[in-house]
Design a protein around this motif. Structure first.
Motif, PDB file in Angstrom:
ATOM      1  N   MET A 112      95.429  67.583 -18.509  1.00 34.44           N
ATOM      2  CA  MET A 112      96.748  67.125 -18.915  1.00 34.44           C
ATOM      3  C   MET A 112      97.058  67.684 -20.302  1.00 34.44           C
ATOM      4  N   ARG A 113      98.255  68.213 -20.444  1.00 27.67           N
ATOM      5  CA  ARG A 113      98.689  68.748 -21.726  1.00 27.67           C
ATOM      6  C   ARG A 113      99.770  67.852 -22.293  1.00 27.67           C
ATOM      7  N   GLY A 114      99.852  67.812 -23.600  1.00 22.87           N
ATOM      8  CA  GLY A 114     100.877  66.992 -24.216  1.00 22.87           C
ATOM      9  C   GLY A 114     101.403  67.619 -25.485  1.00 22.87           C
ATOM     10  N   VAL A 115     102.582  67.199 -25.848  1.00 25.60           N
ATOM     11  CA  VAL A 115     103.218  67.671 -27.068  1.00 25.60           C
ATOM     12  C   VAL A 115     103.744  66.459 -27.812  1.00 25.60           C
ATOM     13  N   VAL A 116     103.485  66.429 -29.086  1.00 23.46           N
ATOM     14  CA  VAL A 116     104.112  65.445 -29.966  1.00 23.46           C
ATOM     15  C   VAL A 116     105.054  66.247 -30.840  1.00 23.46           C
ATOM     16  N   ARG A 148     103.962  62.757 -38.109  1.00 20.09           N
ATOM     17  CA  ARG A 148     102.732  62.994 -38.874  1.00 20.09           C
ATOM     18  C   ARG A 148     101.699  61.897 -38.618  1.00 20.09           C
ATOM     19  N   GLU A 149     102.146  60.642 -38.565  1.00 14.49           N
ATOM     20  CA  GLU A 149     101.232  59.520 -38.303  1.00 14.49           C
ATOM     21  C   GLU A 149     100.625  59.626 -36.902  1.00 14.49           C
ATOM     22  N   VAL A 150     101.453  59.929 -35.916  1.00 19.56           N
ATOM     23  CA  VAL A 150     100.965  60.049 -34.538  1.00 19.56           C
ATOM     24  C   VAL A 150      99.974  61.196 -34.425  1.00 19.56           C
ATOM     25  N   LEU A 151     100.312  62.344 -34.994  1.00 23.83           N
ATOM     26  CA  LEU A 151      99.393  63.471 -34.930  1.00 23.83           C
ATOM     27  C   LEU A 151      98.085  63.175 -35.657  1.00 23.83           C
ATOM     28  N   GLY A 152      98.161  62.466 -36.769  1.00 19.58           N
ATOM     29  CA  GLY A 152      96.944  62.074 -37.467  1.00 19.58           C
ATOM     30  C   GLY A 152      96.062  61.198 -36.602  1.00 19.58           C
ATOM     31  N   HIS A 153      96.664  60.264 -35.901  1.00 23.73           N
ATOM     32  CA  HIS A 153      95.923  59.380 -34.994  1.00 23.73           C
ATOM     33  C   HIS A 153      95.283  60.185 -33.860  1.00 23.73           C
ATOM     34  N   VAL A 154      96.059  61.052 -33.261  1.00 20.76           N
ATOM     35  CA  VAL A 154      95.560  61.852 -32.139  1.00 20.76           C
ATOM     36  C   VAL A 154      94.388  62.723 -32.580  1.00 20.76           C
ATOM     37  N   ARG A 155      94.491  63.298 -33.745  1.00 18.41           N
ATOM     38  CA  ARG A 155      93.449  64.227 -34.204  1.00 18.41           C
ATOM     39  C   ARG A 155      92.222  63.524 -34.765  1.00 18.41           C
ATOM     40  N   THR A 156      92.415  62.475 -35.543  1.00 12.68           N
ATOM     41  CA  THR A 156      91.250  61.850 -36.182  1.00 12.68           C
ATOM     42  C   THR A 156      90.632  60.745 -35.340  1.00 12.68           C
ATOM     43  N   ARG A 157      91.427  59.890 -34.805  1.00 13.52           N
ATOM     44  CA  ARG A 157      90.864  58.763 -34.045  1.00 13.52           C
ATOM     45  C   ARG A 157      90.531  59.122 -32.609  1.00 13.52           C
ATOM     46  N   GLY A 201      90.164  62.382 -31.625  1.00 17.29           N
ATOM     47  CA  GLY A 201      89.365  63.602 -31.660  1.00 17.29           C
ATOM     48  C   GLY A 201      89.970  64.770 -30.904  1.00 17.29           C
ATOM     49  N   LEU A 202      91.252  64.727 -30.633  1.00 22.51           N
ATOM     50  CA  LEU A 202      91.898  65.837 -29.937  1.00 22.51           C
ATOM     51  C   LEU A 202      92.379  66.854 -30.951  1.00 22.51           C
ATOM     52  N   ARG A 203      92.476  68.094 -30.527  1.00 24.43           N
ATOM     53  CA  ARG A 203      92.883  69.136 -31.447  1.00 24.43           C
ATOM     54  C   ARG A 203      94.086  69.884 -30.907  1.00 24.43           C
ATOM     55  N   HIS A 204      94.671  70.666 -31.784  1.00 27.03           N
ATOM     56  CA  HIS A 204      95.790  71.518 -31.415  1.00 27.03           C
ATOM     57  C   HIS A 204      95.315  72.494 -30.352  1.00 27.03           C
ATOM     58  N   ALA A 205      96.015  72.560 -29.237  1.00 23.02           N
ATOM     59  CA  ALA A 205      95.547  73.419 -28.163  1.00 23.02           C
ATOM     60  C   ALA A 205      96.645  74.237 -27.502  1.00 23.02           C
ATOM     61  N   LEU A 206      97.873  74.143 -27.984  1.00 18.57           N
ATOM     62  CA  LEU A 206      98.948  74.891 -27.359  1.00 18.57           C
ATOM     63  C   LEU A 206      99.012  76.309 -27.913  1.00 18.57           C
ATOM     64  N   GLN A 248     106.771  78.628 -26.695  1.00 19.14           N
ATOM     65  CA  GLN A 248     107.773  79.691 -26.764  1.00 19.14           C
ATOM     66  C   GLN A 248     107.873  80.259 -28.179  1.00 19.14           C
ATOM     67  N   GLY A 249     106.714  80.386 -28.823  1.00 16.52           N
ATOM     68  CA  GLY A 249     106.668  80.982 -30.155  1.00 16.52           C
ATOM     69  C   GLY A 249     107.007  80.039 -31.292  1.00 16.52           C
ATOM     70  N   ASN A 250     107.313  78.787 -30.997  1.00 17.35           N
ATOM     71  CA  ASN A 250     107.659  77.818 -32.050  1.00 17.35           C
ATOM     72  C   ASN A 250     106.371  77.266 -32.635  1.00 17.35           C
ATOM     73  N   ARG A 251     105.916  77.795 -33.749  1.00  9.42           N
ATOM     74  CA  ARG A 251     104.626  77.432 -34.343  1.00  9.42           C
ATOM     75  C   ARG A 251     104.602  76.009 -34.891  1.00  9.42           C
ATOM     76  N   ARG A 252     105.739  75.354 -35.032  1.00  9.13           N
ATOM     77  CA  ARG A 252     105.753  74.006 -35.582  1.00  9.13           C
ATOM     78  C   ARG A 252     105.384  72.950 -34.551  1.00  9.13           C
ATOM     79  N   LEU A 253     105.269  73.315 -33.305  1.00  6.48           N
ATOM     80  CA  LEU A 253     104.930  72.335 -32.278  1.00  6.48           C
ATOM     81  C   LEU A 253     103.456  72.039 -32.299  1.00  6.48           C
ATOM     82  N   ASP A 254     103.104  70.793 -32.081  1.00  4.48           N
ATOM     83  CA  ASP A 254     101.714  70.400 -31.945  1.00  4.48           C
ATOM     84  C   ASP A 254     101.526  69.935 -30.566  1.00  4.48           C
TER      85      ASP A 254
END
Length: 70
Positions: A1-5, A42-51, A53-58, A64-70
């Motif tokens: 499953m893939r997700g975007v915040v 920022r808070e949601v991404l912090g939770h996803v990454r630290t608590r 343990g998921l990482r940026h994977a897109l 579509q080249g938009n580097r600001r997406l997580d």
């Protein structure tokens, strides 16, 4: 499953573009200001990454080249 915040303007077609690529909107929130939306993102991404343990994977192809997406 893939997700975007991420954040987007209500006038943007960004969500529709992701849906065409197979993503599903799980939750959408409206904010009074873009700054508030950015702070929550920022808070949601912090939770996803630290608590969780998921990482940026897109890749650029996923976003579509938009580097600001997580």
């Amino acid at each position: 499953m893939r997700g975007v915040v991420g954040i987007t303007a209500t006038t943007s077609d960004r969500v529709a573009r992701f849906e065409k690529r197979g993503f599903t909107v799980v939750r959408s929130l409206d904010f009074q200001t873009g700054q508030h939306a950015w702070n929550v993102e920022r808070e949601v991404l912090g939770h996803v990454r630290t608590r969780l343990g998921l990482r940026h994977a897109l890749t650029d192809a996923d976003t579509q080249g938009n580097r600001r997406l997580d």
